[in-house]
Design a protein around this motif. Structure first.
Motif, short mmCIF file in Angstrom:
data_model
loop_
_atom_site.label_atom_id
_atom_site.label_comp_id
_atom_site.label_asym_id
_atom_site.label_seq_id
_atom_site.Cartn_x
_atom_site.Cartn_y
_atom_site.Cartn_z
N VAL A 1 32.58 37.41 52.71
CA VAL A 1 33.98 37.90 52.45
C VAL A 1 34.68 36.36 51.98
CG1 VAL A 1 36.03 38.03 53.84
CG2 VAL A 1 34.02 39.34 54.48
N THR A 2 33.98 35.31 52.20
CA THR A 2 34.70 33.99 51.72
C THR A 2 34.73 34.05 50.13
OG1 THR A 2 33.95 32.89 53.60
CG2 THR A 2 34.59 31.49 51.73
N VAL B 1 37.14 36.54 48.92
CA VAL B 1 38.38 36.13 49.12
C VAL B 1 38.70 34.93 47.92
CG1 VAL B 1 40.16 34.70 50.45
CG2 VAL B 1 38.92 36.38 51.35
N TYR B 2 37.97 34.14 47.75
CA TYR B 2 38.02 33.15 46.51
C TYR B 2 38.05 33.95 45.07
CZ TYR B 2 37.48 28.68 49.24
OH TYR B 2 37.81 27.77 50.06
N CYS C 1 39.20 36.84 44.60
CA CYS C 1 40.35 37.71 44.30
C CYS C 1 41.53 36.40 43.87
CB CYS C 1 40.97 37.86 45.84
SG CYS C 1 40.41 39.44 46.45
N PHE C 2 41.55 35.11 44.40
CA PHE C 2 42.46 34.35 43.85
C PHE C 2 42.10 34.22 42.33
CE2 PHE C 2 43.67 30.01 43.18
CZ PHE C 2 45.08 30.27 43.25
N LEU D 1 40.68 36.02 40.47
CA LEU D 1 40.93 36.94 39.54
C LEU D 1 42.52 37.08 39.23
CD1 LEU D 1 39.21 39.69 38.45
CD2 LEU D 1 40.24 40.97 40.58
N ALA D 2 43.32 36.68 40.31
CA ALA D 2 44.91 36.47 39.74
C ALA D 2 45.11 35.62 38.85
CB ALA D 2 45.50 36.61 41.20
N MET D 3 44.41 34.73 38.86
CA MET D 3 44.80 33.65 38.00
C MET D 3 44.15 33.90 36.50
SD MET D 3 46.42 31.09 39.27
CE MET D 3 47.29 32.39 40.35
N ILE E 1 44.23 37.41 48.20
CA ILE E 1 44.92 36.02 47.70
C ILE E 1 45.64 35.84 49.02
CG2 ILE E 1 46.70 35.23 46.28
CD1 ILE E 1 46.21 37.59 44.25
N TYR F 1 42.08 30.10 54.01
CA TYR F 1 40.82 29.57 53.33
C TYR F 1 41.04 28.46 52.31
CZ TYR F 1 37.96 33.54 54.66
OH TYR F 1 37.31 34.59 55.39
#
Lengths: 360, 321
Positions: free
Chosen positions: A87-88, A91-92, A94-95, A97-99, B104, B111
């Motif tokens: 999951v970690t 989640v990283y 996802c971020f 991917l948005a950048m 996000i 996190y």
């Protein structure tokens, strides 16, 4: 959530076999090392196949890292920890991917935009320039953007802030609920519908086919008011009640308390909110295509007379023309617009941080 | 919404009524009422101007799929194909954006290193600051060409699903591309709402989970997500509302067409907002009036979605209070 505390997961059988609490953890710097390792190896493999691309590289590195760390963790630390690590990683991911679109967008806007972005481009209009000529600039559009957005701000800030004052300081009961509800409704109006509203209004007032800067400003006002109300409301609520009561205790009337105590205390927050609202509407295209016209080429400071070009519509109309020079102009204008928006955005944050009220 | 406790409207100081008080209160009240008037005006003027074309329309406005309104005699137009395209594009955007936005939000709240979290949050907010016309430019000239080989691969391997049937568009200007760009545009809204609600999760719940030996993911699954459910749903619906009304990015990416098609990889669909922007400059006869009618439909759809979102959030707030 029910009122009981969350049930802890029942320890699985695999943790029962490990009596030592510290047994079976991956070394502290293992994830970082693994990530770097994956990056280098993937880069090497890609280079060997001579197909190195930044996106492919990032994607493969992320996949390789996730797979290896989950497998390793499953071996050493057990299933629950492995899931946590997975999951970690997600989640990283996802971020990042948005950048990716943000970086790609800013990079292309800067890259293509700089081809034509120059003092010349910023200081001449398109007056007398044929669409395919290697000349012309964006000055008339900057003028239009400033005039239209400025008028929209002048209209919506007093209405928005006063409404927020009314909601926080005066309104009670039913009317408060009604206004809050309809401000929410107004927040959801699609920008093109705001444009159509002004088109409909102008058709009734002046007959069909009238476009001018004031119409554009009015459509932006409809979009801007709810944003200003929302942010101002939040800021006014932050002003502590003690300040108000101290003022009342000195015998200051309510309206003087609001103008001399409440508003100055929240001035920085209000300014931040207003600037963010400006940044939001300054890039609106759709309502302005409908209301301010899309074919003006000369400098026009008069909001009430004739079509008025502005930056977003300039980008759109150059894009529609579709020639190489037009695309260059569109990108350079996009760079100008993005720079203005970014400037507003950053300035708003700085003001908010530097001058925020020290009462808590 | 996530406001701090309101200072209760303080009791007015007793004593003689002052003129200044009356004037200022009147001004504030007037602005509030003005907003109601503006909103009523928006609805009223749209209806008044849409009415003539709806009366003259020779086909059913809600079920017809064609658009032949630029005439003075017997216009025939309907909003069915447009409404379908609008809902389809926005749904794609929602499906793509929601999981990423939750990720996000979790990243920023739980996190990311504490000191960096606020800055990383601003970076996501920046996505919301970029004008839609720039998104359109980027989507059409950068993203679409890059997606062409991806789409070819999808039709090759997933072509048996009707959504991805080939042959795919050679320009990449399809509804899926528009959906992806819309997803990027609504990402910051959903993220912001989710972040707000994640920040409100009672520390007690989280610490209880951790104290019982839960890993970070188990803590999130047991304490954070159940608490944040309504905020996430509300944020997603607000994002949906934004995606439904987005005009320029879609108008610039989709090649003009008008049909009901479930195929995401071919051109053919169109959305209401984009249709209005594209048709308006050429509208004659009943054209403008018909476009205003289409705008009314869009207004109604977004209104319903936004009110649903507020309702979900308000109910969630009441439950958790």
């Amino acid at each position: 959530m029910s009122t009981t505390t969350a049930q802890p997961p029942v320890p699985g059988p695999e943790s029962g076999t490990k009596p030592d609490l510290r047994a079976g953890t991956l070394p502290r710097h293992f994830p970082l090392g693994l990530l770097v390792g994956c990056g280098v190896v993937v880069a090497g493999v890609l280079a060997a196949f001579s197909s190195f691309g930044l996106i492919t590289w990032a994607l493969l590195t992320a996949v390789a890292y996730s797979v290896i760390i989950v497998t390793a963790s499953n071996r050493v630390e057990g299933g629950r920890k492995a899931k946590d690590r997975m999951v970690t990683a997600i989640v990283y991911g996802c971020f990042l991917l948005a950048m990716a679109p943000l970086v790609s967008l800013l990079y292309t806007v800067a890259g293509y935009g700089l081809d034509r972005f120059s003092p010349y481009f910023l200081t001449v209009s398109m007056n007398g320039v044929l669409p395919s000529m290697d000349a012309g600039g964006v000055y008339h559009a900057i003028v239009g953007t400033l005039a239209i957005t400025g008028m929209a701000t002048l209209l919506s800030v007093p209405i928005g802030v006063l409404t927020a004052v009314y909601l926080v300081e005066y309104a009670q009961g039913r009317i408060k609920k009604v206004i809050t509800f309809f401000v929410d409704v107004m927040t959801g109006i699609p920008s093109i519908v705001a444009g159509l509203f002004v088109v409909a209004l102008w058709m009734m007032l002046f007959g069909p086919g009238h476009t001018n800067g004031a119409a554009g400003a009015l459509s932006l006002t409809v979009l801007m008011i709810p944003v200003v109300v929302r942010s101002s409301e939040e800021m006014l609520r932050l002003v502590s009640r003690d300040l108000r009561e101290a003022s009342y205790a000195l015998g200051v009337p309510k309206w003087r308390t609001i103008t001399k105590v409440v508003l100055p205390t929240s001035a920085a927050g209000l300014t931040t909110g207003i600037m963010l609202a400006i940044a939001r509407v300054i890039g609106e295209t759709a309502p302005l295509v409908l209301t301010a016209g899309s074919s003006a080429v000369s400098i026009n400071w008069n909001l009430f007379d004739g079509q008025m070009m502005n930056l977003p519509v300039f980008i759109y109309s150059q894009f529609r023309m579709g020639g190489a020079v037009n695309y260059e102009r569109a990108w350079a204008a996009a760079l100008t617009l993005v720079l203005i928006v970014m400037l507003l955005f950053i300035l708003a944050r700085v003001i908010g941080r530097l001058f925020s009220p020290k009462t808590r | 919404m996530t406001t701090t406790d309101a200072p209760k409207a303080a009791p007015p100081p007793r004593g003689k009524r002052r003129i200044g008080d009356a004037v200022f209160a009147g001004l504030a009240r007037g602005s509030g009422l003005l907003i109601l008037a503006i909103l009523a005006g928006v609805a009223a003027f749209l209806v008044i101007q849409a009415w003539p074309s709806l009366l003259a329309n020779t086909s059913n406005f809600l079920t017809d799929q064609s658009w032949d309104a630029n005439t003075r005699e017997d216009p025939s137009f309907g909003v069915a194909a447009l409404a379908f395209g609008t809902v389809l594009a926005a749904s794609i955007a929602l499906l793509l954006a929601t999981p990423v936005a939750i990720g996000i939000a979790l990243f920023i709240v739980y996190y990311a290193p504490r000191k960096l979290a606020a800055t990383l949050g601003y970076l996501v907010d920046l996505l919301a600051a970029i004008p839609s016309v720039v998104y359109g430019l980027w989507g059409m000239m950068v993203l679409a060409p890059q997606l062409v080989p991806v789409y070819e691969g999808m039709t090759h391997y997933l072509g048996w699903i009707p959504l991805f049937a080939g042959p795919s568009s050679t320009s990449g200007r399809t509804l899926l591309t528009a959906g992806i760009v819309l997803a990027v545009m609504i990402l910051p809204i959903i993220t912001a709402m989710s972040r707000d609600v994640f920040h409100q999760v009672p520390q007690g719940h989280r610490e209880a989970a951790l104290a019982m030996g839960a890993t970070r993911w188990e803590m999130i699954r047991l304490a954070v997500l159940p608490f944040g459910k309504s905020g996430i749903v509300g944020g997603a619906m607000l994002g949906l509302g934004r995606a439904l009304g987005e005009t320029m990015a879609v108008a610039m990416i989709l090649s003009p067409a008008l049909a009901i098609s479930f195929n995401l990889l071919q051109s053919g669909n169109q959305t209401i907002a984009a249709h209005i922007a594209l048709q308006y400059p050429e509208a004659t006869g009943y054209g403008v009036s018909a476009l205003i009618a289409a705008g009314l439909v869009l207004f109604a759809i977004t209104l319903a979605v936004n009110m649903g979102a507020r309702y979900v959030v308000a109910r969630g707030n009441k439950e958790s209070a």
